[in-house]
Every structure is written in C-alpha cells, then in structure tokens.
Design an enzyme around this catalytic site. Structure first.
Site, PDB file in Angstrom:
ATOM      1  CB  CYS A   1      35.850   7.060  54.802  1.00  3.77           C
ATOM      2  SG  CYS A   1      36.158   5.924  56.154  1.00  3.77           S
TER       3      CYS A   1
ATOM      4  CB  CYS B   1      39.477   5.503  53.675  1.00  2.00           C
ATOM      5  SG  CYS B   1      38.594   4.207  53.460  1.00  2.00           S
TER       6      CYS B   1
ATOM      7  CG  ASP C   1      40.939   5.414  69.942  1.00  2.00           C
ATOM      8  OD1 ASP C   1      40.248   4.658  69.324  1.00  2.00           O
ATOM      9  OD2 ASP C   1      40.676   6.641  70.660  1.00  2.00           O
TER      10      ASP C   1
ATOM     11  CG  HIS D   1      34.762   2.073  53.210  1.00  2.00           C
ATOM     12  ND1 HIS D   1      35.067   3.122  54.223  1.00  2.00           N
ATOM     13  CD2 HIS D   1      33.523   1.831  53.436  1.00  2.00           C
ATOM     14  CE1 HIS D   1      34.003   3.585  54.786  1.00  2.00           C
ATOM     15  NE2 HIS D   1      32.856   2.944  54.331  1.00  2.00           N
TER      16      HIS D   1
ATOM     17  CG  ASN E   1      31.880   0.059  69.630  1.00  2.00           C
ATOM     18  OD1 ASN E   1      31.464  -0.780  70.665  1.00  2.00           O
ATOM     19  ND2 ASN E   1      32.772   0.932  70.116  1.00  2.00           N
TER      20      ASN E   1
ATOM     21  CG  HIS F   1      37.049   2.048  57.629  1.00  2.00           C
ATOM     22  ND1 HIS F   1      37.513   2.557  56.385  1.00  2.00           N
ATOM     23  CD2 HIS F   1      37.766   0.877  58.034  1.00  2.00           C
ATOM     24  CE1 HIS F   1      38.626   1.633  56.103  1.00  2.00           C
ATOM     25  NE2 HIS F   1      38.655   0.795  57.204  1.00  2.00           N
TER      26      HIS F   1
ATOM     27  CG  HIS G   1      36.689   0.993  64.179  1.00  2.00           C
ATOM     28  ND1 HIS G   1      35.741   1.441  63.357  1.00  2.00           N
ATOM     29  CD2 HIS G   1      36.613   1.151  65.409  1.00  2.00           C
ATOM     30  CE1 HIS G   1      34.895   1.993  64.295  1.00  2.00           C
ATOM     31  NE2 HIS G   1      35.510   2.156  65.567  1.00  2.00           N
TER      32      HIS G   1
END
Ligand code: 5GP
Ligand code: ZN
Length: 113
Positions: free
Chosen positions: A4, A7, A30, A46, A86, A97, A99
């Site tokens: 991931c 992660c 970002d 996770h 989202n 994952h 967020h």
C-alpha cells in the site's frame, strides 16, 4: 499492507512532506496539490476506505478527525477549509488507504462535485 502506497509513506519507505504525526495519524502534503494548501490525513492502521471501517477502533478514526483542526491551525487556514474523503470508483478514489483531504488557502466553489 506491504504494497500500500500510503502505508509505505507512513513508515518512511517512500519520502513525503510530513506536516503532522501522532501515535494514530500521519499527515503529509499531496504530491499534486489542488489548492494552495492540500494535506492528506491518514490513519496509521490500514483501512481501504470509509467502507472498511465497520470493525475499526473508534480511536483510529477519531484521531484522524481530531487532527484535522490541529493541522488547519498549523497551516493558518483561519478563514476556512474543506475536508474530502473519496470512497470508491464513483468518487475517483485512487489510493486504497483511507485518507482525508484538507483543502484550503483560497476561496472555493460552492459546487462540490
Ligand atoms: P484519492 O484520489 O484517492 O482521493 O487521493 C489520492 C491522493 O494521493 C491524490 O490527491 C494524489 O495526488 C495523492 N498521491 C498519490 N500518490 C502520492 C504520493 O506518492 N505522494 C503524495 N504525497 N501524494 C500522493
Ligand atoms: Zn495502507
């Protein structure tokens, strides 16, 4: 989750611009910002999305939400900000994952979709 992306970012295996961290939460800028301030807040555990949190410890989720105003103050978003998570293909979730996007630093549109 070995493969991931988030992660791996949280563990420091992939570099990121960290803005906040505690025992439960990691937050970083970002890579493709969509506002002057664009920070991603993730739980250290996770979960693939909000749809994967039915069995989560409340603390893991609550700490993400509590971190958001702390980060907003740190980023000087006194006049407001938007929080987005989202979930799934209709929402264009691209990293599996959980967020929360914090977007701020400019007046935003009233339109959200
Ligand atoms: P999503 O589309 O899943 O809601 O959001 C994923 C976000 O992760 C996107 O805004 C994208 O720009 C960001 N992102 C993807 N890969 C990386 C990366 O390697 N580093 C950072 N800092 N952000 C990333
Ligand atoms: Zn993960």
């Amino acid at each position: 989750m070995d493969n991931c992306l988030f992660c791996r970012i949280m563990k420091g295996e992939i570099p990121s611009a960290k803005v906040y961290e505690n025992d439960y939460v990691y937050a970083f800028r970002d890579i493709n910002p969509q506002a002057p301030v664009h920070v991603l807040v993730i739980p250290k555990k996770h979960f693939s999305s909000l749809n994967d949190t039915a069995a989560a410890d409340d603390r893991d989720l609550a700490e993400c939400l509590r971190a958001i105003p702390v980060i907003a103050a740190q980023e000087k978003l006194e006049t407001g900000y938007r929080v987005v998570s989202n979930c799934g293909p209709d929402a264009c979730q691209s990293v599996q994952h959980l967020h929360f996007h914090i977007l701020g630093g400019a007046q935003m549109s009233e339109k959200m979709s």
